[in-house]
Design a protein around this motif. Structure first.
Motif, PDB file in Angstrom:
ATOM      1  N   ILE A  16      -6.787   3.888  -6.062  1.00 50.87           N
ATOM      2  CA  ILE A  16      -7.551   3.053  -5.126  1.00 50.87           C
ATOM      3  C   ILE A  16      -6.933   1.656  -5.098  1.00 50.87           C
ATOM      4  N   PRO A  58      -6.710   5.163  -0.742  1.00 55.96           N
ATOM      5  CA  PRO A  58      -8.136   4.847  -0.631  1.00 55.96           C
ATOM      6  C   PRO A  58      -8.405   3.368  -0.941  1.00 55.96           C
ATOM      7  N   GLN A  59      -9.384   2.808  -0.266  1.00 54.77           N
ATOM      8  CA  GLN A  59      -9.652   1.381  -0.372  1.00 54.77           C
ATOM      9  C   GLN A  59     -10.994   1.094  -1.045  1.00 54.77           C
ATOM     10  N   SER A  66       0.779   4.100  -2.803  1.00 60.16           N
ATOM     11  CA  SER A  66       0.522   5.493  -2.442  1.00 60.16           C
ATOM     12  C   SER A  66       1.573   6.414  -3.066  1.00 60.16           C
ATOM     13  N   GLY A 104      -6.019   1.969   4.507  1.00 62.22           N
ATOM     14  CA  GLY A 104      -6.816   3.156   4.146  1.00 62.22           C
ATOM     15  C   GLY A 104      -6.137   4.454   4.541  1.00 62.22           C
ATOM     16  N   ARG A 134      -7.645  -3.489   5.360  1.00 62.00           N
ATOM     17  CA  ARG A 134      -8.206  -2.345   4.611  1.00 62.00           C
ATOM     18  C   ARG A 134      -8.219  -1.083   5.474  1.00 62.00           C
ATOM     19  N   GLU A 135      -8.548  -1.278   6.735  1.00 68.10           N
ATOM     20  CA  GLU A 135      -8.578  -0.111   7.638  1.00 68.10           C
ATOM     21  C   GLU A 135      -7.193   0.511   7.755  1.00 68.10           C
ATOM     22  N   SER A 175     -14.075  -1.609  -1.244  1.00 66.30           N
ATOM     23  CA  SER A 175     -14.608  -2.689  -0.402  1.00 66.30           C
ATOM     24  C   SER A 175     -15.860  -3.308  -1.012  1.00 66.30           C
ATOM     25  N   SER A 217       0.837  -1.211   0.000  1.00 68.64           N
ATOM     26  CA  SER A 217       0.000   0.000   0.000  1.00 68.64           C
ATOM     27  C   SER A 217       0.870   1.260   0.000  1.00 68.64           C
TER      28      SER A 217
END
Ligand code: SF4
Ligand code: SF4
Length: 286
Positions: free
Chosen positions: A216, A253-254, A210, A249, A245-246, A256, A206
């Protein structure tokens, strides 16, 4: 990239549109240039599909005919995607299909999903053809971990294995994403969580996404498939995915609401009509 298309009409990138905008996946890409250890090509590309066979593979011309028929039955389609059953970049038919469709359906959003190995060679052309959304599956940003996920990667006539394959794939993914972002393409990255292999590594992925400006990330649980090296892997719990995911995030951005669609999916995400419209695919593939 200049476009007058309404980019908000992609239900996977914009959840708000999922109830009114649909997608069709055109199964025009049967071949693949890498071997993921979770994939059994008797089934589908699990980087963008749940394991279920596509009921047919289409030529680009057949795909245009199919698209015409689908839109008669399901005019809410706003996105035309190519998600396998192999890798679109390993099949020249994928770009040929976009070429044939883009003038006929100028408002349609075009979307592709790829493992990224051949992305640098095609990324600029994708943007020029008006492909607005691309998904690149990135499961590892450390070749040592990648080597556990990929058996080999074929680059032209050379087959790379182990860490060399994973390193090359990662380099190409990074280079390809950079080109896409420089061209204004919206990029999603799928990351498949494989417990004991990359679950502890997802946040590193992630972080890199980023830094690359990926729009996303779609963190997905592995779907263990028979006759693969990961057939016996225990699928991650929903709590593990939620927790990842939390945490992720905070970096990117995730997504779901992914439905893990087939390579021949059609309809709204909440009202998939693949089964109902499968006869159209059969008619067009003859
Ligand atoms: Fe299978 Fe997709 Fe991986 Fe290719 S990229 S091996 S089709 S999961
Ligand atoms: Fe969207 Fe997920 Fe289906 Fe792809 S597999 S079309 S990202 S819901």
């Amino acid at each position: 990239m200049t476009t007058t298309k309404d980019l908000s009409k992609h239900p996977c990138f914009n959840r708000e549109s999922a109830g009114s905008c649909g997608r069709v996946h055109l199964p025009v890409a049967p071949k693949c240039n890498i071997m993921c250890n979770f994939c059994n090509r008797k089934y589908d590309c699990v980087s963008e599909s749940r394991p279920g066979v596509t009921s047919a593979v289409l030529t680009p011309e057949q795909a245009v005919l199919y698209m015409d028929k689908v839109l008669e039955k399901e005019p809410r389609i706003t996105v035309c995607g190519i998600a396998g059953p192999g890798d679109p970049m390993a099949n020249p038919e994928a770009l040929e299909t976009v070429r044939l469709l883009k003038d006929k359906y100028p408002q349609m959003l075009f979307c592709l999903s790829t493992n990224g190995l051949a992305l640098p060679a095609h990324a600029a052309e994708l943007a020029e053809l008006g492909v607005t959304h691309v998904t690149v599956t990135v499961n590892a940003v450390d070749p040592k971990i990648g080597a556990k996920i990929y058996s080999w990667a074929r680059d032209g006539k050379v087959i790379h294995r182990g860490e060399a394959a994973a390193r090359l794939l990662l380099e190409r993914q990074i280079e390809g994403i950079k080109i896409l972002k420089a061209k204004g393409v919206i990029v999603k990255s799928n990351t498949i969580v494989i417990p004991g292999v990359n679950d502890h590594h997802v946040l590193e992925v992630s972080k890199v996404l980023s830094e690359l400006g990926v729009d996303i990330q779609n963190i997905m649980p592995i779907f263990p498939v028979a006759d693969t090296p990961f057939a016996e892997v225990e699928a991650p719990s929903s709590e593990m995915i939620k927790d990842l995911r939390e945490k992720a995030g905070g970096l990117v951005p995730q997504m779901s609401h992914c439905r893990r669609c087939r390579a021949d999916a059609v309809g709204l995400l909440c009202n998939d009509r693949s089964g109902e419209l499968a006869p159209l695919l059969g008619e067009c593939s003859r």
